[in-house]
Motif scaffolding. Sequence first.
Motif, mmCIF file in Angstrom:
data_model
loop_
_atom_site.group_PDB
_atom_site.id
_atom_site.type_symbol
_atom_site.label_atom_id
_atom_site.label_comp_id
_atom_site.label_asym_id
_atom_site.label_seq_id
_atom_site.Cartn_x
_atom_site.Cartn_y
_atom_site.Cartn_z
ATOM 1 N N PHE A 265 -59.771 67.940 30.403
ATOM 2 C CA PHE A 265 -58.594 67.371 29.449
ATOM 3 C C PHE A 265 -58.752 65.822 29.196
ATOM 4 O O PHE A 265 -58.699 65.034 30.065
ATOM 5 C CB PHE A 265 -57.367 67.649 30.000
ATOM 6 C CG PHE A 265 -56.029 67.169 29.314
ATOM 7 C CD1 PHE A 265 -55.260 66.181 29.920
ATOM 8 C CD2 PHE A 265 -55.575 67.744 28.126
ATOM 9 C CE1 PHE A 265 -54.508 65.703 29.276
ATOM 10 C CE2 PHE A 265 -54.533 67.214 27.526
ATOM 11 C CZ PHE A 265 -53.687 66.188 28.101
ATOM 12 N N VAL A 266 -58.460 65.617 27.805
ATOM 13 C CA VAL A 266 -58.200 63.937 27.731
ATOM 14 C C VAL A 266 -56.768 63.715 27.316
ATOM 15 O O VAL A 266 -56.178 62.633 27.731
ATOM 16 C CB VAL A 266 -59.116 63.585 26.647
ATOM 17 C CG1 VAL A 266 -59.097 62.119 26.059
ATOM 18 C CG2 VAL A 266 -60.532 63.671 26.958
ATOM 19 N N ALA A 267 -56.255 64.457 26.122
ATOM 20 C CA ALA A 267 -54.866 63.877 25.571
ATOM 21 C C ALA A 267 -54.520 64.902 24.925
ATOM 22 O O ALA A 267 -55.134 65.951 24.103
ATOM 23 C CB ALA A 267 -54.997 62.642 24.873
ATOM 24 N N ALA A 268 -53.142 64.945 24.703
ATOM 25 C CA ALA A 268 -52.643 65.967 23.759
ATOM 26 C C ALA A 268 -51.161 65.369 23.255
ATOM 27 O O ALA A 268 -50.731 64.409 23.808
ATOM 28 C CB ALA A 268 -52.127 67.492 24.442
ATOM 29 N N ILE A 269 -50.741 65.997 22.123
ATOM 30 C CA ILE A 269 -49.737 65.849 21.318
ATOM 31 C C ILE A 269 -48.764 67.124 20.942
ATOM 32 O O ILE A 269 -49.618 67.943 20.449
ATOM 33 C CB ILE A 269 -49.882 64.712 20.205
ATOM 34 C CG1 ILE A 269 -48.749 64.294 19.414
ATOM 35 C CG2 ILE A 269 -50.954 65.374 19.167
ATOM 36 C CD1 ILE A 269 -49.103 62.960 18.677
ATOM 37 N N THR A 270 -47.496 66.887 21.198
ATOM 38 C CA THR A 270 -46.678 67.998 20.939
ATOM 39 C C THR A 270 -46.665 68.343 19.255
ATOM 40 O O THR A 270 -46.803 67.276 18.510
ATOM 41 C CB THR A 270 -45.396 67.997 21.383
ATOM 42 O OG1 THR A 270 -44.759 66.840 21.024
ATOM 43 C CG2 THR A 270 -45.586 68.113 22.908
ATOM 44 N N ASP A 271 -46.098 69.617 18.860
ATOM 45 C CA ASP A 271 -46.263 69.513 17.535
ATOM 46 C C ASP A 271 -45.464 68.746 16.632
ATOM 47 O O ASP A 271 -45.911 68.526 15.436
ATOM 48 C CB ASP A 271 -45.522 71.032 17.350
ATOM 49 C CG ASP A 271 -44.078 71.242 17.949
ATOM 50 O OD1 ASP A 271 -43.682 72.459 17.889
ATOM 51 O OD2 ASP A 271 -43.654 70.325 18.429
ATOM 52 N N THR A 272 -44.420 68.226 17.012
ATOM 53 C CA THR A 272 -43.994 67.075 16.085
ATOM 54 C C THR A 272 -44.396 65.689 16.244
ATOM 55 O O THR A 272 -43.709 64.949 15.637
ATOM 56 C CB THR A 272 -42.304 67.224 16.594
ATOM 57 O OG1 THR A 272 -42.080 66.775 17.622
ATOM 58 C CG2 THR A 272 -41.690 68.481 16.097
ATOM 59 N N GLY A 273 -45.055 65.389 17.387
ATOM 60 C CA GLY A 273 -45.527 64.313 17.670
ATOM 61 C C GLY A 273 -44.682 63.523 18.453
ATOM 62 O O GLY A 273 -45.203 62.185 18.791
ATOM 63 N N THR A 274 -43.827 63.811 19.082
ATOM 64 C CA THR A 274 -42.606 63.237 19.771
ATOM 65 C C THR A 274 -42.941 63.078 21.403
ATOM 66 O O THR A 274 -42.742 62.063 22.027
ATOM 67 C CB THR A 274 -41.441 63.980 19.795
ATOM 68 O OG1 THR A 274 -41.514 65.193 20.445
ATOM 69 C CG2 THR A 274 -40.659 63.773 18.393
#
Length: 122
Positions: A46-55
Amino acid sequence: VQLQASGGGLVQAGDSLRLSCVASGRSFSDYTMGWFRQAPEKERDFVAAITDTGTTTFYADSVKGRFTISRDNAKNTVFLQLNSLRPDDTADYYCAASSSWYPKRPYEYPYWGQGTQVTVSS
């Protein structure tokens, strides 16, 4: 959802790259988007992730402060800005989509793009 990653390349230590991943098919904005990387003979990490709305964004400790994930839902695209690159960042980088909450494991991502290779020379 289909994913297409791009932006990898050969750079020197300290340089920057910007990876992109374009999605098609089902609604991009429904998914948390993640980036993983896999070096030769190593597991996919894993490196990074962002939720659906980007918040909300979350990162592996090894990249905090150097990498930034962002997304543009209008363009169905997620980005990974890689700064201050080091030789140990060398890997194939994969984007992936998940419906899970706070996903950090590969099995939580049912949709994957092909890898884009990042090579950092010292």
